[in-house]
Design an enzyme around this catalytic site. Sequence first.
Site, mmCIF file in Angstrom:
data_model
loop_
_atom_site.group_PDB
_atom_site.id
_atom_site.type_symbol
_atom_site.label_atom_id
_atom_site.label_comp_id
_atom_site.label_asym_id
_atom_site.label_seq_id
_atom_site.Cartn_x
_atom_site.Cartn_y
_atom_site.Cartn_z
ATOM 1 C CG MET A 121 -1.942 -1.133 1.232
ATOM 2 S SD MET A 121 -2.986 -1.135 2.710
ATOM 3 C CE MET A 121 -3.966 0.348 2.443
ATOM 4 C CG HIS A 122 0.363 3.419 2.424
ATOM 5 N ND1 HIS A 122 -0.952 3.797 2.585
ATOM 6 C CD2 HIS A 122 0.615 2.517 3.422
ATOM 7 C CE1 HIS A 122 -1.467 3.172 3.632
ATOM 8 N NE2 HIS A 122 -0.548 2.383 4.141
ATOM 9 C CG ASP B 290 -0.094 -5.140 1.653
ATOM 10 O OD1 ASP B 290 -0.852 -4.330 2.240
ATOM 11 O OD2 ASP B 290 1.144 -5.073 1.744
#
Length: 495
Positions: free
Chosen positions: A78-79, A237
């Site tokens: 992520m991110h 995830d």
Amino acid sequence: MYYIGVDLGTSSVKILLVDEAGTVCKSVSQTYPLEFPQPGWSQQNPEDWWNAVRTLIPQLLEGIDPAQVKGLAAGGQMHGLVALDKDDTVIRPAILWNDGRTGKETEEMNAHYGKEKLLELCGNIAFAGFTAPKLLWMRKHEPENFAKIAKIMLPKDYVVYKLTGVHSCDMSDAAGMLLMDVKNRCWSQELLRYCGISESQMPKLYESYEKVGCVLPDVAKELGLTAETVVAAGAGDNAAAAVGTGTVGDCACNVSLGTSGTVFISSKEFRLPPEGNLHAFAHADGTYHLMGCILSAASAYGWWTKDILKAISDNEEQSPITEDELGNNPVFFLPYLMGERSPHNDPDARGAFLGMTMDTSRHQMTQAILEGVAFAIRDSVEIARGLGLHLIQSGLCGGGAKSPLWRTIIANVLQMELHVPMSEEGAGYGGAILAMVASGAYPSVEAACDKLRSECRVYKPDPAIAARYEERYQVYRKLYPALKAVYPAMAKTKE
């Protein structure tokens, strides 16, 4: 029929071939490099992700009739900020979730809005790992690159784009960008303006189980698929791993011990932690979840055993730790090797051993690593309990969950019954389930999880050990506040 699940991790990608009964028929994996250009920085070349996927899928499908492969979906780290220009070319290496360069931008964003306003806008406060502070950093330090941005995506979305030609992002992953109104499941116009970008630069939002498109004909030919293979939006995830472990519905809990460590609690209602010290995100099943994330979990153990001790095996390091030593270790470890997110939101935090004496042993320090991660995870569990959530049971997944000793420690530190899947494939398995739903094999994610639920080993806390760990945890929770003031002076991150 078959379905492909992609687990696009930080250090490697793992791809599963799953049949309609939920059996994993085959898996393949490949590593790719990470870049650490300065202390606390972490970035990666998106082309490495795609090259790994395009190499592995033909291997996965050897001997398989392409017409039998109905769908594909990915769970991804992520991110990470993936920025594309007008020609869909990657502008710079993706700045990853565990990158700490945006400490100042994070502080500025929190100060500009205040916690209360940010929580109202997007359900979260600013953390250094989130995507919005990365955009602010890029605008400040790389204005020429920032001016080139035509489309912003997250890591797994880049792979979906290469497969389908569609710029997409799912709700669960988008919720971690600090650019989305999580409660109302749409982009926040206010936060987009603050970061100097427009909605036209953002991908279209989908639910994780929705069809984004089909594999492009030329890509299908290269990969051994058909142009009718459905590609779902996929998920972050942690949300994908939660789907893979059946953590859907209301108040289900899962702990993941991967590179990072997470506590994931599903909720049919949008819940907002008043201090923003847990994330309030969208879930891949179309509902919501709370999540606490520590940045170093299994990676902390790997750093200690592989980089420092040069250990031969986990058994060599863990076998000297006996049951009578659990809860009696005088050594503590703070696992803040990459700064920390939940609940401290402190990119300057650093790892530390405390309580050592001249007779401290190697295995006591190893035990302290395992316990430090468990204590850090409990910090998030305690916040959730403070919101009135009655958490007495949890799933446990991730690479660290393979250790029976670590399972026992976590069960007793959290004082929760742990259910460890007999066969656990993480985010990739969740991706395969999302592909099943997108392809029409199941009417919903919850229906698919109910049908495909796997057998689990159960680890129950021992009252005596749990009581000892309760005392140690009360000491542990005093350590970060005691060290907080000295961390900024210790940090070496450069502008």
